[in-house]
Write a protein that holds these residues in place. Structure first.
Motif, mmCIF file in Angstrom:
data_model
loop_
_atom_site.group_PDB
_atom_site.id
_atom_site.type_symbol
_atom_site.label_atom_id
_atom_site.label_comp_id
_atom_site.label_asym_id
_atom_site.label_seq_id
_atom_site.Cartn_x
_atom_site.Cartn_y
_atom_site.Cartn_z
ATOM 1 N N LEU A 147 59.764 -70.988 11.665
ATOM 2 C CA LEU A 147 60.991 -72.102 12.374
ATOM 3 C C LEU A 147 60.568 -73.163 12.778
ATOM 4 C CD1 LEU A 147 63.873 -72.172 13.366
ATOM 5 C CD2 LEU A 147 63.010 -70.961 15.371
ATOM 6 N N THR A 148 59.127 -73.283 13.373
ATOM 7 C CA THR A 148 58.665 -74.637 13.843
ATOM 8 C C THR A 148 58.826 -75.694 12.928
ATOM 9 O OG1 THR A 148 57.049 -73.406 15.388
ATOM 10 C CG2 THR A 148 56.735 -75.748 14.461
ATOM 11 N N ASP A 177 58.947 -67.744 14.532
ATOM 12 C CA ASP A 177 58.025 -68.612 15.220
ATOM 13 C C ASP A 177 58.605 -69.598 16.033
ATOM 14 O OD1 ASP A 177 55.385 -69.776 16.093
ATOM 15 O OD2 ASP A 177 55.659 -71.245 14.791
ATOM 16 N N TYR A 178 59.156 -69.255 17.407
ATOM 17 C CA TYR A 178 59.722 -69.993 18.135
ATOM 18 C C TYR A 178 58.919 -70.341 19.158
ATOM 19 C CZ TYR A 178 63.236 -71.898 21.577
ATOM 20 O OH TYR A 178 63.909 -72.485 22.512
ATOM 21 N N ARG A 179 58.779 -71.852 19.623
ATOM 22 C CA ARG A 179 57.949 -72.339 20.570
ATOM 23 C C ARG A 179 58.986 -73.367 21.305
ATOM 24 N NH1 ARG A 179 53.545 -69.151 21.278
ATOM 25 N NH2 ARG A 179 52.653 -68.558 19.328
ATOM 26 N N PRO A 180 59.433 -72.934 22.489
ATOM 27 C CA PRO A 180 60.445 -73.823 23.191
ATOM 28 C C PRO A 180 60.041 -75.233 23.415
ATOM 29 C CG PRO A 180 60.231 -71.704 24.224
ATOM 30 C CD PRO A 180 58.902 -71.700 23.243
ATOM 31 N N GLY A 181 58.798 -75.565 23.514
ATOM 32 C CA GLY A 181 58.314 -76.978 23.755
ATOM 33 C C GLY A 181 58.444 -77.872 22.566
ATOM 34 N N PHE A 182 58.682 -77.303 21.398
ATOM 35 C CA PHE A 182 58.894 -77.982 20.281
ATOM 36 C C PHE A 182 60.363 -78.515 19.988
ATOM 37 C CE2 PHE A 182 55.164 -75.523 17.911
ATOM 38 C CZ PHE A 182 54.213 -76.080 18.973
ATOM 39 N N TRP A 183 61.173 -77.896 20.821
ATOM 40 C CA TRP A 183 62.771 -78.087 20.577
ATOM 41 C C TRP A 183 63.181 -78.963 21.756
ATOM 42 C CZ3 TRP A 183 64.876 -76.501 15.903
ATOM 43 C CH2 TRP A 183 64.217 -75.775 15.107
ATOM 44 N N ASP A 184 64.318 -79.729 21.557
ATOM 45 C CA ASP A 184 64.940 -80.367 22.620
ATOM 46 C C ASP A 184 66.215 -79.355 23.235
ATOM 47 O OD1 ASP A 184 63.722 -82.890 22.059
ATOM 48 O OD2 ASP A 184 65.096 -83.342 20.680
ATOM 49 N N GLU A 188 69.900 -75.804 19.271
ATOM 50 C CA GLU A 188 69.326 -76.576 17.934
ATOM 51 C C GLU A 188 68.521 -75.633 17.436
ATOM 52 O OE1 GLU A 188 67.185 -80.420 16.408
ATOM 53 O OE2 GLU A 188 66.629 -79.837 18.424
ATOM 54 N N ALA A 189 67.691 -74.822 17.985
ATOM 55 C CA ALA A 189 66.951 -74.151 17.239
ATOM 56 C C ALA A 189 67.655 -72.850 16.959
ATOM 57 C CB ALA A 189 65.764 -73.473 18.419
#
Length: 329
Positions: A147-148, A177-184, A188-189
């Motif tokens: 997902l990243t 693979d979700y890392r909150p810091g990579f998304w606004d 959206e994720a």
């Protein structure tokens, strides 16, 4: 990307696309990062870890990604090769963002905060559609993405182009693979997860990642929702509660293998690479999940991620007294 003639080579067992970098993990455990005195450097990044995990089981593995033309980038390329992963599709970008670094705190048994230094972006998010090894993507026995890779352009468009080329060939895997810091925004994720699930045949993620994708916090409900999105197999990683695998006709729950947890980071990647091995061996779901679950447990009992990935023999040694559906190990 480097020239690579696939015409005379057999297809990759696993071709993964996504995150790669350097892990700097503390050698002092049970203290906060500001109190750590020394660190050790390892290859890191979820997609890279999965390729290493599969390579440890004798699988021909390669990674589609990118590094910077810097010292950490050179380390990444060297480590991939030393750990049995083909780096032919890992580009070296000049003059851009540095190769990313990740720090963590190790506070067993269940607290492992992590910090990603990927600013202003990371080279692995600069993968472009026109740089993809299309034949390798088409021919790979398993194609794995995360997902990243959908969090930014041009990586997002590159993933969509890769899936279009792949054409949902079985198996095609999306690691949630979700890392909150990579998304606004998590909305959206969630939208991008829905987009990705239409292109793949297997979805794999933690309970929290599956909840992001489906809105369901119960593992069984989340798995059923993932199946309803069109995948053939949903795998829900539950940490100390084991792993759940669900298809249209089968439900397999494997309890956690008891180990002393040192660092849980990377355990899910070990599970993923071992699951790839089991699927390619033609094992039934129960046997494949038992094998993958123990591989993950082994990594949780070690400090690092990539170099902690177990061999087939190490996993089988722990599984020697475990009964599975098709007999004893």
């Amino acid at each position: 990307m480097p020239a690579h003639d696939l015409r005379t080579e057999r297809p990759y067992d696993l071709l993964a696309m996504g995150r790669v970098g350097v892990d700097l993990y503390p050698l002092q455990h049970g203290v906060t990062l500001d109190e750590v005195r020394t660190f050790e450097k390892f290859l890191g990044g979820s997609a890279a870890n999965v390729t290493v995990a599969a390579a440890r089981h004798g699988r021909r593995s390669a990674l589609i990604s990118a590094t910077s033309d810097d010292a950490f980038g050179r380390f990444v390329h060297r480590q991939l090769l030393q750990l049995g992963v083909d780096d032919a599709f890992v580009a070296t970008l000049v003059g851009g963002a540095p190769t990313p670094v990740t720090f963590c705190e190790i506070m067993p048994p269940d607290h492992f905060p992590i910090w990603f230094y990927r600013y202003p972006t990371a080279p692995d998010l600069m993968i472009s559609a026109d740089s993809l090894p299309l034949q390798a993507i088409r021919d790979a026995r398993v194609f794995w993405s995360t997902l990243t890779g959908l969090s930014q352009e041009p990586s997002r468009s590159a993933h969509l182009a890769a899936w279009e080329e792949r054409g949902r060939r079985v198996p095609t895997v999306l690691d949630l693979d979700y890392r909150p810091g990579f998304w606004d925004d998590p909305v959206e994720a969630r939208e991008q997860v829905a987009r990705g699930l239409r292109e793949v045949t297997i979805a794999i993620g933690t309970v929290e990642e599956c909840e992001l994708a489906t809105g369901e916090s119960d593992p069984d409900a989340a798995a059923r929702s993932l199946l309803a999105s069109g995948v053939d197999l949903a795998v829900v990683k539950q940490g100390p509660r084991g792993v759940l695998g669900v298809t249209a006709s089968e439900r397999v729950q494997v309890n956690a293998y008891p180990v002393t947890v040192v660092n849980a980071l990377g355990a899910g990647d070990a599970l993923g690479g071992a699951l790839v091995h089991g699927l390619l061996e033609g094992w039934d779901l129960e046997r494949a999940l038992h094998f993958a679950n123990v591989a993950g447990a082994i990594v949780a009992s070690r400090v690092e991620c990539s170099t902690a990935m177990p061999t087939t023999a190490e996993v089988q040694q722990l599984l020697s007294d475990v009964e599975v559906a098709d007999g004893a190990w």
